[in-house]
Design an enzyme around this catalytic site. Structure first.
Site, PDB file in Angstrom:
ATOM      1  N   SER A  13       2.968  74.337 -51.480  1.00 38.00           N
ATOM      2  CA  SER A  13       2.246  75.576 -51.759  1.00 38.00           C
ATOM      3  C   SER A  13       3.239  76.729 -51.691  1.00 38.00           C
ATOM      4  CB  SER A  13       1.106  75.739 -50.746  1.00 38.00           C
ATOM      5  OG  SER A  13       0.234  76.771 -51.133  1.00 38.00           O
ATOM      6  N   ASN A  14       2.778  77.938 -51.440  1.00 37.51           N
ATOM      7  CA  ASN A  14       3.651  79.107 -51.352  1.00 37.51           C
ATOM      8  C   ASN A  14       3.002  80.117 -50.403  1.00 37.51           C
ATOM      9  OD1 ASN A  14       1.929  81.035 -52.947  1.00 37.51           O
ATOM     10  ND2 ASN A  14       2.154  79.369 -54.418  1.00 37.51           N
ATOM     11  N   PRO A  15       3.737  81.185 -50.029  1.00 37.17           N
ATOM     12  CA  PRO A  15       3.221  82.069 -48.967  1.00 37.17           C
ATOM     13  C   PRO A  15       2.172  83.098 -49.412  1.00 37.17           C
ATOM     14  CG  PRO A  15       5.626  82.275 -49.235  1.00 37.17           C
ATOM     15  CD  PRO A  15       5.111  81.556 -50.428  1.00 37.17           C
ATOM     16  N   SER A  16       1.629  82.995 -50.608  1.00 38.13           N
ATOM     17  CA  SER A  16       0.644  83.988 -51.054  1.00 38.13           C
ATOM     18  C   SER A  16      -0.558  84.032 -50.098  1.00 38.13           C
ATOM     19  CB  SER A  16       0.163  83.633 -52.461  1.00 38.13           C
ATOM     20  OG  SER A  16      -0.939  84.442 -52.807  1.00 38.13           O
ATOM     21  N   ALA A  20      -0.756  83.003 -57.132  1.00 35.84           N
ATOM     22  CA  ALA A  20       0.568  82.371 -57.144  1.00 35.84           C
ATOM     23  C   ALA A  20       0.327  80.877 -57.362  1.00 35.84           C
ATOM     24  CB  ALA A  20       1.284  82.635 -55.827  1.00 35.84           C
TER      25      ALA A  20
END
Ligand code: CTP
Length: 216
Positions: free
Chosen positions: A27-30, A94
């Site tokens: 995943s990502n930090p959004s 994101a």
């Protein structure tokens, strides 16, 4: 577009998760802050709001129709289903660009000293729906760590957008998780306007005003 109450806006927010096995994902930090701020600003402008969000720890805005999703594919299907009826699409999400080709049904035991995961591209949601836009105003976000404006302009063109919000990430005071932001809104005619540094709520209000469909 005759008045604000007839504008239907579709907003995506937050990250997506692409599962490796039932307990692991990429995943990502959004955090969804910018997308939720835009949903609030659109509601305040009197618009009807559909909000599609990946996994986030945010409270649903009162008055929006909320569609929680987890993966890029789920987000794609939800955007695809709602796009034709919207007047404005704002893709702040994101979206993971890659997902594991063979997600495992059972938890992988660590066993080996290393592991290799094969990834494939997810659907480019924005590019796919923007190809069929008719009356819709389509707004993308470009999260970049460097050459922000150049890459944003390239995405504006390649994805057939009306506007792109160029957003520097990886610095304090802007981008993922930050309370404030500093962005450049670039229009398809080449014009651009810098917004911020300011709170995400203030920037969201300005963005909604600037992308409002013109009375025809
Ligand atoms: N986007 C999308 N579907 C994807 C990836 C991105 O709809 N699979 C959208 C994002 O929501 C954003 C815009 O495309 O509005 C640009 O996303 P960004 O991550 O900055 O760019 P990418 O197209 O993923 O390109 P790159 O990762 O090469 O910078």
């Amino acid at each position: 577009m005759s008045n604000a109450s007839s504008i239907r806006c579709l907003i995506t927010a937050g990250p997506t998760r692409e599962f490796i096995d039932p307990v692991r994902f990429i995943s990502n930090p959004s955090t969804g802050k910018m997308g939720f701020a835009l949903a609030e600003a659109a509601l305040q402008a009197g618009w009807n709001v559909d909000l599609i969000a990946g996994p986030v720890a945010m409270e649903e805005p009162d008055g929006a129709i909320f569609y929680p999703v987890i993966t890029a594919e789920e987000m794609f299907h939800q955007v695809d289903a709602l796009f034709d009826a919207c007047d404005v699409l704002i893709m702040t999400a994101a979206v993971s660009d890659f997902r594991p080709v063979h997600p495992l049904a059972r938890k992988e035991k660590k066993g080996e000293a290393s592991m290799t995961i094969e990834f494939e591209r997810t659907t480019d949601i924005l590019m796919t729906v923007a190809q069929r836009k008719l009356h819709q105003t389509v707004v993308g976000f470009a999260a970049e760590t460097h050459d922000v404006i150049r890459y944003a302009r390239e995405k504006l063109e390649s994805k057939n957008l009306d506007f792109i919000v160029a957003n520097q990430v990886g610095q304090p005071g802007a981008g993922f998780a930050a309370e404030s932001n500093e962005v450049t809104l670039i229009a398809a005619d080449g014009s651009s306007v810098k917004l911020g540094p300011a709170s995400k709520a203030a920037i969201a209000g300005e963005l909604i005003a600037l992308v409002t469909p013109q009375v025809s």
